[in-house]
Design an enzyme around this catalytic site. Structure first.
Site, PDB file in Angstrom:
ATOM      1  N   GLY A  26      39.006  15.069  61.028  1.00 58.08           N
ATOM      2  CA  GLY A  26      38.849  16.322  60.291  1.00 58.08           C
ATOM      3  C   GLY A  26      37.699  17.182  60.766  1.00 58.08           C
ATOM      4  CE  LYS A  27      32.715  15.164  59.239  1.00 52.45           C
ATOM      5  NZ  LYS A  27      33.284  13.984  58.651  1.00 52.45           N
ATOM      6  CB  SER A  28      34.064  21.319  64.336  1.00 53.45           C
ATOM      7  OG  SER A  28      32.779  20.888  64.654  1.00 53.45           O
ATOM      8  CB  VAL A  33      38.791  15.934  66.663  1.00 58.41           C
ATOM      9  CG1 VAL A  33      39.757  14.816  66.305  1.00 58.41           C
ATOM     10  CG2 VAL A  33      38.575  16.848  65.469  1.00 58.41           C
TER      11      VAL A  33
END
Ligand SMILES: *Cc1c(COP(=O)(O)O)cnc(C)c1O
Length: 432
Positions: free
Chosen positions: A188-190, A192
């Protein structure tokens, strides 16, 4: 780059952008059966360290594991205290609790949403070992002031960069500013890689302690780097081959292979995100009730990949319309948003009652000299987040025609509300 023109990857919200290049890199690992190796991970670490601007980087199985290592590396243990913002994801601090420390939660600054430098120093005592800094939603925390406080008291600063890969603070990359940093690269992070994390530091001793904690395969004498004085003094290299934290933190090379490809394209991709997000806020400049949560554009600080993008809310400019109602109206108009941000950890029962370590006492007070648990009313900004902030769309591409449509929805909701309030106000005034 075959899939770059693919409709899916052009979707303004679709993330991560996965192309043929990622697929080939991952397939090569699967076909070679080297998922549990470290050769690709070490290449990724080198490239990651170069990107962040630190001497060292160490890949881990997730961000929680990376942060856990950093706590142990900084000497956090039984009876110690760690200062951490309350408004963050639990992984910023729970592993310090598991090491026998208690958590002294600090308030945040209502503009930056990062730890408030004015709410740190009075919390420091002789058992304080570390301050956790979360660059919240990509916003680089006020590191100059935080590092000065930490130096005055010989306390380590651990950056949690999980929201802020690629964020610049005065020209320097988040993850290179404190003593050591941990970051998450879950899906989900920027940035990945799948499930993965990374430790970054310039401090050789801290790096080696992280390795000793959870990377048993790297402490085998044959490939163990020359031990530092600290490691020598603690004789950590006596214990080669067994992880001192009792855990296994190695990164899966399916992830490091994807990570190498993602990192290569990351600067260009987040430059586009920055352009898109700044455009969104520029178009909303001056609209009452809402403000950007961002560093000033065109400075040497940035919001990185704008992970978990938020806006700041001011009900008093909208005749007291609650943030919750505002979000309901924007959502009803077709843009799903939510008020608030992360749940305040200091109010969660785990940090009040739970006897994590079976000592007969809550973990927070099991070994500490003082009780630092905090009830409702103790962190005023954090507890008002529900009224002060809301999520916004996270644009991955700079497509003004599409972004304009989102801008119009926000403007329409606010204009409609103000028109309607003004009408009722005028009516009241006309009554005898
Ligand atoms: C996602 C996140 C983590 C945890 O990382 P995982 O990879 O999910 O273990 C830690 N801190 C913050 C602030 C996060 O958002």
């Amino acid at each position: 780059m075959v899939y770059m023109s693919d409709e899916h990857n052009q979707d303004i919200f679709h993330w991560p952008i996965v192309t043929d290049e990622d697929e080939q890199a991952v397939l090569a690992v699967l076909r070679a059966g080297t998922m549990s190796g470290t050769d690709i991970t070490k290449q990724f670490e080198r490239e990651f360290a170069d990107y962040v601007g630190t001497r060292y980087a160490l890949g881990t199985c997730n961000g929680t594991a990376a942060l856990q290592e950093t706590f142990w590396a900084c000497g956090v243990g039984i009876g110690d205290e760690v200062i951490c913002p309350s408004m963050t994801y639990w992984a910023s601090c729970t592993s310090a609790l598991a090491l026998g420390a208690s958590l002294n939660f600090a308030d945040i600054d209502p503009e930056t949403l990062c730890i408030d430098p004015d709410d740190i120093e009075h919390r420091i005592c002789d058992r304080t070992k570390a301050i956790v800094v979360v660059h919240y939603a990509g916003y680089p925390a006020d590191m100059d002031r935080i590092m000065a406080i930490a130096h005055r008291h010989s306390v380590k600063v651990i950056e949690d960069v999980s929201h802020a890969q690629g964020s610049l603070y005065k020209g320097k990359m988040c993850g290179s500013l404190g003593d050591i940093a941990g970051t998450s690269m879950m899906a989900g992070k920027s940035l990945v890689v799948g499930e993965g994390g990374m430790v970054t530091t310039n401090n050789r001793e801290l790096l080696e302690r992280c390795i000793a904690f959870g990377h048993y395969e790297r402490t085998a004498k044959s490939n163990y780097a020359v031990p530092s004085e600290q490691i020598k003094s603690e004789n950590l290299n006596l214990y080669t081959g067994v992880p001192l934290g009792g855990v296994k933190h190695r990164m899966n090379q399916v992830c490091s292979a994807m990570g190498r490809v993602q990192l290569k394209h990351y600067p260009r991709r987040i430059a586009e995100i920055q352009k898109a997000m700044n455009y969104f806020w520029d178009r909303l400049e001056g609209v009452p009730g809402i403000r950007a949560h961002r560093v000033k554009p065109d400075t040497d600080s940035t919001m990185g990949g704008w992970y978990n993008a938020h806006g700041l809310y001011r009900a008093e400019e909208l005749n007291g319309l609650s943030c919750e109602k505002f979000c309901e109206r924007v959502t009803a108009a077709g843009v799903p948003i939510q008020c608030g941000a992360n749940f305040p950890l200091h109010l969660h029962p785990v940090f009040h009652n739970f006897d994590f370590l079976h000592t007969g006492k809550p973990a927070m007070t099991a070994f500490s000299a003082r009780d630092v648990r905090q009830g409702k009313g103790s962190l005023s900004v954090t507890e008002r987040m529900h009224d002060l902030t809301f999520s916004i769309p996270w644009f991955k591409h700079f497509i003004p025609t599409i972004i304009d449509q989102y801008v119009e929805v926000f403007k329409r909701v606010i204009n409609n509300h103000n028109d309607c309030c003004n009408r009722t106000q005028n009516k009241k005034e006309m009554l005898p």
